[in-house]
Write a protein that holds these residues in place. Structure first.
Motif, PDB file in Angstrom:
ATOM      1  N   ASN A 266       1.482  -5.547  -3.232  1.00  0.00           N
ATOM      2  CA  ASN A 266       0.570  -5.098  -2.295  1.00  0.00           C
ATOM      3  C   ASN A 266       1.597  -4.398  -1.211  1.00  0.00           C
ATOM      4  N   GLN A 267       0.999  -3.188  -0.709  1.00  0.00           N
ATOM      5  CA  GLN A 267       1.706  -2.593   0.402  1.00  0.00           C
ATOM      6  C   GLN A 267       0.396  -2.742   1.574  1.00  0.00           C
ATOM      7  N   GLU A 268       1.119  -3.381   2.571  1.00  0.00           N
ATOM      8  CA  GLU A 268       0.125  -3.739   3.595  1.00  0.00           C
ATOM      9  C   GLU A 268       0.302  -2.792   5.004  1.00  0.00           C
ATOM     10  N   TYR A 351       4.558  -5.987   2.976  1.00  0.00           N
ATOM     11  CA  TYR A 351       4.139  -5.905   1.569  1.00  0.00           C
ATOM     12  C   TYR A 351       3.875  -7.104   0.915  1.00  0.00           C
ATOM     13  N   SER A1085      -4.752  -3.150   2.678  1.00  0.00           N
ATOM     14  CA  SER A1085      -3.555  -3.303   1.585  1.00  0.00           C
ATOM     15  C   SER A1085      -3.912  -2.501   0.344  1.00  0.00           C
TER      16      SER A1085
END
Lengths: 1094, 530
Positions: A266-268, A351, A1085
């Protein structure tokens, strides 16, 4: 029947050799069902169906194939001579026939329960890549409200079931993992409702975590939420807030080695920024500018030869951005323009990478599953990151036909670097306010000097004089934040073991014994390194400390169950047993004092002053005996009674024993009464139970604290009584009585299901730390103060609106309404003040007869006719002798809406959750409005925004006269009357209006710090694709799923203004969830996941 | 069968465990780190560590500098509309520290800048512990209660000077009955009467006390203020009584005159603090109990022009060198009361600041409770007004200046620097002090002489006894301070008293209602009648 099938199998088979059997699994509507596990009964082979519902398996003619899947009734089909089989599975929606794990790990068929439970599937917990199981619960269970603290994966998640059951103590449910109650908080103070992240402005700035973060979502098989008192009564004093029962995954039912691989990335990112204005830079109103002598009435500096605005001003009423060259506070020449992204630039991109591998196997002798999970996480707050390793083993060993042993063992290792801080010092304090003209990179460049010391403000004559800031700045708290987050180091290491061993003995057919011992052991170490912020020769700074703590929970229970079948229609069950728990906590901390002698040499051997060392230890014992009786009449009437007799060491001797009984009944009347054919199932439930809540450990002690001071070479011991939280040796346990009725029905071949509950409870003897005037000897006293009542409705609707050959849409909707009331207060008390902000300008006060969480502020002073009284300065005034009600912090309705839509191999799952009603207080937003930060504050600043034209008589005296073609256009005349009753005509500037109306205390109208907080949030979405069998078989993989996942996408609707996020309040206490003191920013995310089965 | 047997044993073992666990439950009730036995001597030690007795960052930064020192002009403050409105939050903390004290959320993290036992609560706990003792033990432990009473009285009077009527006689119910009983606000003048009478009795007690040797040994160890010497406690009690009587000398001159005259006429019966060696100060100890004023004084660093320029520099006050640092080697110059925010913010390099060695970086600034200089100035005033005592007013006045000078030099010379290695300042020649006394000569009309005494008393209090400075300025009107008039119509000048803190108003509402009429910033304390 089974025997007959087997016989038939053996008669009709022509041989023992294996053959390939293929087939399709369909649901009752005739559509393919994927992920059905297919295996040979008592055999070693197994598989599962692909997205088209197809399977292939090796079996011999005498074998029986078992088909099972969550949400469907299990089916068994003898192979016989068939080589292709089409199997139909009946949809059970929420698994009517499935066993639900209830209190003390006792499994009961769902249809027999006389109380409401919510069961959450493993898929719901893991599919969207949430870093912990609790934040995956948003909107998924009726009556369960989730609050995750901003700050990312290392931050605590609060769960609130059915409203508030305790005003002053813990409101978090009990978590039971594989039968062992686990540690939720990091220390024994956890039962105090104010633990973890409750807006400590001065203390506890780090956003702490809680124990549920360590339970790996990938290892959870099922999660049951026991909501009402009857459901949880066997947990007695732990159960006031409900119980979450978690069962971890076991070795597969199918024999042979199985391997599962899951990976999520995940990208946050920061989800949204406040609605900042980008027209005006720093500066005060003209009068203040002139009086302070730094800037002139227009806001431009006059004191030195450079052209620049008033950099130290915390308000944004300075000159309009004009692109002119100004000297910035760091000494560089820059264009005077807005920096619209400076808020965003403060945050990083985070992430989350989470990989999990699980191996399982099973045979006649037993089964096991072993899993390893690695998580690497970085949040959006500067400077922090987190790594986790989690090992889980769950095995069952069958010693004989009658005796088996279960062993569940989890080891969890966490490393947290620079656990993020709350941002209340930045957004809730003027000294954290950076201006709209501020370039965030300047803060990142200047929080430390090139020699590694703290930034040098102009009045600092001590060191690094060549790097002195050119002007005084306001946002020193922001600089300090960066210093702490980026320069200093805080490393937290946690080792946690959760173990349980269960012995199951079938003594006779009807008599069974189960004994269990378990433990939850946590060891935490914290090492803190605070760098020297200035050269050692100019002052003592820097610090080094090491902390270690262990928290050990020992748990044991034993129960004997007797299930005689009296007649064919009547069966009984008796269970009796004991349970005991000991919680032992040890804490030790050693630290340098008065600074580090040699710069940045981090050692206890480098302390300027004598080392400080301290320790604490606590031991809590809880024991109970319990029993339950259940009656089952013809599988349509179920009655159960339970009792628990309990003792705890946290209550004063003599009054430390309690009895907690409960009774419940389930009546499946669709089996008895003739109902319309559309109704496929209907059940009525009713229950009543009593549970409790003890004071926290040592909380009620009346005792002297003894401390020592090294004074002139001797250790001078001294004593003091508690200055707050004074004890009470007459304290009683909180007692919750709850009754509940419910209805479960299914229509149209189970296409639609409805589960409805009504509950009503009264919680008496609320244990509170009562605020008292210190003239009685302490600021707060522990007391049993009052009764609380809740009632509410919960409903969950499930439906399958659309089923065609390729498309299937299922939907789940739930809502919960809770009404809460403070019924009674003791001894003539008329109200309790639960929160007091800004010197009593905004309070949360509970009066007897009112709902908890009512917000009061000082009202605007008005005359008899209701006109606002305007003072001699042209400003609103407060009536500080009075309070007015401005709303309540509790939501009226909370719930969620989940959907699954599948099309061939594609599936889309999404969840929306919502909250309606209730308010939030946000002083940080209020201060920012008063400081002219937001777009809304453009109002009155010029003619186009409604400002009145006026001429200046004297800026020093703020003396202005309204005039049609006046020299300035930012005038305001507040509507109201003067002290003489005349209509107010005094002109003030827009800046004065905001600065004073939103001031800290004094003239501030705090009703403006209270906001409606309703929202509908698109919480999560998952788009998954199952690779077709033709590809997976080539890869020698059973099943591969890839998915795009997203969490916290956007708000469909929200009422909060200025771009504030509805979920900013942090804290696990119900109260803190309605109070924003400037916490941290919301995140969003996006990511991908891969799941494969071998 | 065997298995059944094993299981039966298991269950009975568990049952046995339950039976014996009653004891375990009771044992685990009390926190092993605390005690239910109150110790008279240890409770007394705690009182000395009240956070308002010794100089601490928190008290100076939040209360002394912005309130008492600002309102008595012992420091220069930033001009502004809020300059004379003390923070109600910090007033609350000052109030709470007297009644309850301040404990860190984690007791292991005591920071003496913020934390310490309460005065009233500790005294009440001593009364409770005392009542639980046997008659024999009571006789032995009585001395601790009497010493504690002096501290209680001193601090109570300071509370009255700030607020007027306060809860006193019935305060602290939790510490006595363990129950909540809201305390009424006692009349301020009546409280003073109680203290003045009580101190007279204490004088007699300390004169005649026969302390058991084991009690004396314990007192010597635990009395970190005066080392268990009752003759010192006696002088402290009498000097305090002198202060309180003089404080009421305009509101009830007859009593004050009679009592003060009796005291000054008979120094054998009423010994006072007459030399700096007899000063009552809580001394700091290394790095454990330390005055930590740097950051507090940095927040309000400048000398006020009236004090420094008009009174000290103009008259060559020998204390100038130890009270102030001149701005980077230039001449001593104070911040004018007409200065702007801009002047203030850019003031470093222009205005004199609190002395580096004496105050800023000194971990050894004592907690000042009573000095000989104050006794001298009070003696001078009593002699001037009533002819009380045998020391002529002029002599007492000069003694006071000498004592004050020596006192501040001694702080400078015994400094324990937190950092740096600045040299201390050698004491001035006695002639220099005399020359200064000549410049501020004790001459003129009675009013002028009283103004001289008031001014010197005020200088002597300085920031270390800013509360006394503010009280005496309000009582005597001396010196006449040039205050900047704030643009805030509600608070143009310093208040006459502090407003009651919000929690007392909220939670002690019934009793507060009885005094709410007096709760204004302009209500004068009963002794302010001039």
């Amino acid at each position: 029947m089974l025997l007959m099938l087997l016989c038939m199998g053996s008669i009709t088979t022509s041989g023992q050799e294996k053959k390939t059997v293929s087939g399709t699994v369909l649901d009752s509507a005739g559509h393919a069902v994927k992920d059905v596990s297919v295996y040979v009964r008592n055999g070693s082979t197994g598989t599962s169906t692909d997205a088209e519902g197809h399977f292939k398996i090796l079996a011999s003619a005498k074998d029986v194939l078992v088909f099972s899947a969550i949400g469907y009734t299990r089916n068994e089909v003898p192979v016989g001579s068939k080589t292709t089989i089409t199997v139909s599975l009946v949809n059970t929606s929420a698994g009517l026939e499935e066993a639900v794990v209830t209190s003390l790990g006792i499994k009961r068929p769902a249809r027999s329960l006389g109380y409401a439970v919510s069961t959450i599937s493993a898929k719901d917990l893991t599919e969207s890549g949430s870093t912990n199981f609790a934040s995956a619960l948003y909107g998924k269970a009726a009556g369960v409200k989730i609050t995750s603290a901003p700050g990312g994966a290392s931050s605590a998640v609060a769960v609130q079931i059915r409203g508030v059951s305790s005003i002053g103590l813990n409101t978090q449910p009990l978590y039971v993992v594989d039968g062992v109650p686990i540690r939720l908080y990091n220390d024994p103070a956890g039962n105090l409702g104010n633990n973890s992240n409750n807006n400590g402005y001065y203390s506890n700035q780090r956003i702490s975590g809680n124990g549920i973060l360590d339970i790996n979502p990938d290892d959870i098989e099922s999660l049951t939420i026991l909501k009402g008192a009857s459901a949880s009564a066997l947990y007695g004093s732990e159960a006031t807030n409900g119980v979450v029962v978690i069962t971890t995954k076991k070795g597969g039912k199918s024999k042979g080695l199985g391997v599962e691989l899951n990976y999520v990335f995940n990208q946050e990112k920061l989800a949204s920024s406040p609605d900042y204005q980008n027209d005006y830079g720093p500066g005060y109103d003209a009068q203040t500018n002139v009086a302070n002598g730094i800037a002139d009435a227009t806001g431009w500096a006059t004191a030195d030869s450079y052209h620049h605005p008033y950099w130290r001003a915390y308000t944004m009423f300075g000159p309009k951005f004009d692109g002119s060259q100004v000297r910035y506070w760091d000494g560089t020449m820059r264009s005077y323009v807005a920096q619209p992204n400076n808020y965003k630039d403060f945050f990083s991109t985070g992430y989350n990478s989470n990989g999990n591998i699980a191996v399982s196997n099973s045979s006649e002798k037993g089964n096991y599953r072993f899993s390893y999970t690695r998580m690497d996480y970085k949040g959006i707050m500067p400077g922090s990151n987190l790594n986790k390793n989690n090992f889980n083993f769950n095995g069952t060993l069958k010693l004989s036909d009658r005796v088996s042993v279960d062993l569940v063992s989890t080891y969890n290792y966490n490393f947290t670097h620079n656990r993020p801080y709350l941002l209340s010092q930045v957004f809730g304090a003027f000294n954290g306010f950076f201006s709209r003209a501020d370039d965030m990179s300047a803060y990142f460049d200047h929080y430390q000097t090139t020699n590694g010391y703290k930034y040098v403000i102009p009045s600092n004559n001590a060191y690094d004089q060549d790097q002195k800031l050119a002007y005084n700045i306001r946002a020193t708290n922001l600089m300090d934040y960066l210093w702490t987050a980026l320069k200093d180091s805080y490393d937290e290491t946690q080792n946690r073991f959760i173990n349980s061993v269960t012995l199951n003995v079938g003594i006779t057919k009807d008599l069974k014994f189960r004994g269990r011992v378990g433990g939850d052991f946590t060891n935490r170490g914290i090492e803190e390194k605070d760098h020297n912020s200035q050269p050692a020769a100019t002052g003592n700074t820097g610090a080094y400390s090491v902390t270690s703590s262990t928290f050990n929970v020992f748990y044991g229970d034993a129960l004997l169950t007797y299930n005689p079948k009296i007649t064919n229609d009547l069966s009984l069950g008796f269970t009796g047993g004991f349970t005991g728990r000991k919680q032992v906590y040890h804490f030790q901390n050693s630290a340098t004092s008065t600074g580090l002698q040699d710069e940045n040499f981090f050692s206890l051997n480098n302390s300027v002053g004598a080392l400080t060392t301290n320790s604490a230890r606590t031991e809590q014992t809880d024991v109970a005996g319990f029993g339950l009786v259940n009656v089952n009449y013809k599988n349509f009437l179920y009655v159960e009674g339970t009792g628990r007799y309990e003792g705890t060491s946290t209550l004063p001797p003599g009054v430390n024993n309690y009895f907690y009984p409960s009774v419940n009944a389930g009546f499946v009347f669709s089996d008895v009464v003739k109902l319309p054919t559309q109704v496929s199932y209907a059940k009525l439930r009713a229950s009543y139970g009593i549970v409790g809540n003890h004071p926290n450990i040592y909380q009620s002690n009346v005792a002297y604290n003894q401390t020592g001071l090294a004074y002139n070479g001797a250790n001078t011991l001294y004593q003091w009584s508690n200055t707050s939280g004074f004890g009470n040796n007459d304290i009683r346990s909180e007692k919750k009585r709850e009754s509940e009725v419910g209805l479960e029905t299914r229509f149209l071949n189970d296409r639609i299901g409805l589960d409805f509950s009504y509950y009503n409870n009264k919680v008496s003897n609320q244990i509170l730390t009562l605020s008292v005037p210190t003239s009685v000897g302490a600021s707060t006293v522990l007391a049993n103060a009052g009764d609380l009542a809740n009632y509410g409705f919960e409903a969950a609707i499930t439906a399958t609106p659309l089923v065609t050959r390729n498309v299937r849409w299922t939907t789940r909707f739930n809502f919960a309404v809770n009404k809460n009331k403070l019924v009674r207060l003791p001894n003539g008390l008329t109200s309790l003040d639960l929160s007091n902000q800004d010197g009593g300008y905004i309070i949360i006060r509970a009066k007897a007869g009112d709902a908890l969480g009512n917000i009061y502020v000082h009202p605007k002073a008005t005359d008899a006719k209701g006109n606002a009284i305007i003072d001699d300065f042209g400003l609103y005034t407060n009536n500080t002798n009075d309070y007015k009600y401005v709303g309540n912090i509790m939501p009226k309705v909370v719930g969620g809406f989940s959907n699954s839509v599948s099309y061939k191999s594609f599936a889309l799952d999404f969840t929306i959750d919502y909250r309606f009603g209730g308010k939030m207080t946000s002083t940080s937003t209020y201060y920012q409005v008063g400081s002219g930060m937001y777009k809304s504050t453009l109002k009155y600043r010029d003619a186009a925004h409604g400002g009145i034209a006026y001429n200046v008589n004297s800026d020093a005296n703020a003396d202005y006269t309204a005039a049609a073609n006046g020299s300035r256009n930012d005038g305001v005349i507040l509507k109201g009357v003067t002290s003489t009753g005349a209509t107010n005509t005094k002109v003030i500037t827009a800046a004065m209006y905001y600065e004073n109306t939103y001031d800290w205390e004094t003239n501030g109208l705090y009703e403006n710090a209270v906001f409606d907080n309703s929202y509908i949030k698109f919480r999560e979405a998952t788009l998954s694709y199952n690779l077709p069998g033709s590809i997976t078989s080539k890869m020698h993989v059973q099943n591969v799923q890839v998915a795009l996942i997203a969490r916290n996408l956007f708000y469909i609707y929200k009422t909060l203004p200025h771009g504030i996020d509805p979920e900013v309040p942090v804290g696990s206490s119900w109260l803190a969830q309605g109070i924003d003191g400037g916490s941290a920013a919301p995140t969003r995310s996006f990511g991908v996941s891969l799941r494969a089965k071998f | 069968m065997k298995r059944i047997l094993i299981n039966a044993v298991c269950i009975s073992l568990l049952a046995g465990g339950v039976a014996s666990c009653k004891k375990t439950l009771e044992k685990d009730y009390l926190n092993p780190e605390t005690t239910t036995t109150g110790s008279m001597s240890k409770l007394l030690s705690g009182m000395f560590l009240n956070p308002r007795i010794h100089p601490s960052y928190h008290d100076f930064a939040t209360f002394v500098m912005p309130a008492t020192a600002a309102f008595s002009q012992e420091t220069a403050i930033t001009p502004g509309t809020q300059m004379y409105i003390p923070s109600i939050t910090y007033n609350q903390a000052r109030w709470d520290d007297f009644y309850a004290g301040s404990m860190p959320s984690d007791l292991s993290q005591i920071d003496y800048n913020y934390n310490g036992p309460g005065i009233m609560s500790s005294y009440r706990e001593m009364q409770t512990s005392y009542a639980a003792l046997s008659a024999t033990e009571q006789a032995k432990q009585y001395v601790f209660l009497q010493c504690a009473k002096v501290i209680l009285y001193d601090q109570t009077a300071q509370m009255v000077d700030l607020w007027g009527d306060i809860p006193f006689s019935q305060a602290g119910s939790l510490n006595t009955t363990r129950a909540i009983s809201y305390a009424p606000f006692d009349n301020a003048a009546a409280i003073y009467d109680t203290l003045i009478l009580g101190l007279k009795n204490l004088n007699t007690y300390f004169d005649t006390a026969n302390v058991a040797p084991e009690s004396q040994a314990s007192l010597t160890k635990q009395d970190i203020l005066l080392g268990g010497d009752l003759s010192w406690w006696r002088r402290y009690a009498n000097s305090l009584r002198l202060r309180l009587l003089m404080r009421t000398s305009y509101s009830d001159e007859t009593t004050a005159k009679t009592e003060v005259s009796a005291m000054l006429a008979d120094p054998t019966t009423y010994p006072l603090i007459t030399a700096n060696s007899q000063n009552v100060t809580l001394k700091m100890s290394g790095l454990t109990l330390k005055s930590d004023l740097k950051d507090a004084l940095t927040g309000s660093p400048f000398a006020p022009a009236f004090l420094l320029d008009t009174l000290m520099v103009n008259n060559s006050d020998p204390r100038t060198a130890v009270l102030w640092d001149s701005a980077q080697g230039s001449t001593y110059k104070g911040f004018p009361s007409t200065g702007t925010v801009s002047d203030y913010e850019g003031g470093y390099g222009t205005y004199a600041t609190y002395d580096t060695v004496t105050f800023m970086y000194n971990y050894n600034v004592p907690g000042v409770l009573f000095t000989a200089a104050e006794v001298s100035f009070l003696t001078a005033e009593a002699n001037e007004r009533w002819g009380a005592g045998s020391t002529p007013a002029a002599t007492a006045y000069a003694n006071g200046i000498h004592q004050s000078t020596d006192f501040y030099y001694s702080i400078n010379q015994t400094a324990n620097l937190s950092t740096g290695s600045w040299a201390s300042t050698p004491s001035p020649a006695s002639t220099a002090v005399d020359a200064y006394i000549a410049n501020v000569a004790y001459t003129g009309t009675t009013a002028q002489k009283l103004a001289r005494i008031g001014t010197q008393n005020w200088i002597n209090f300085f920031i270390l006894q800013a509360g006394q400075a503010w009280a005496e300025v309000r009582r005597t009107g001396y010196p006449t301070l040039p205050f900047f008039t704030s643009a805030n119509g509600n608070a143009p000048l310093p208040p006459s008293r502090l407003l009651y803190p919000p929690n007392e108003q909220l939670y002690n509402a019934t009793n507060y209602a009885a005094v709410s009429g007096k709760d204004t910033r302009s209500t004068k304390i009963f002794w302010q009648v001039k």
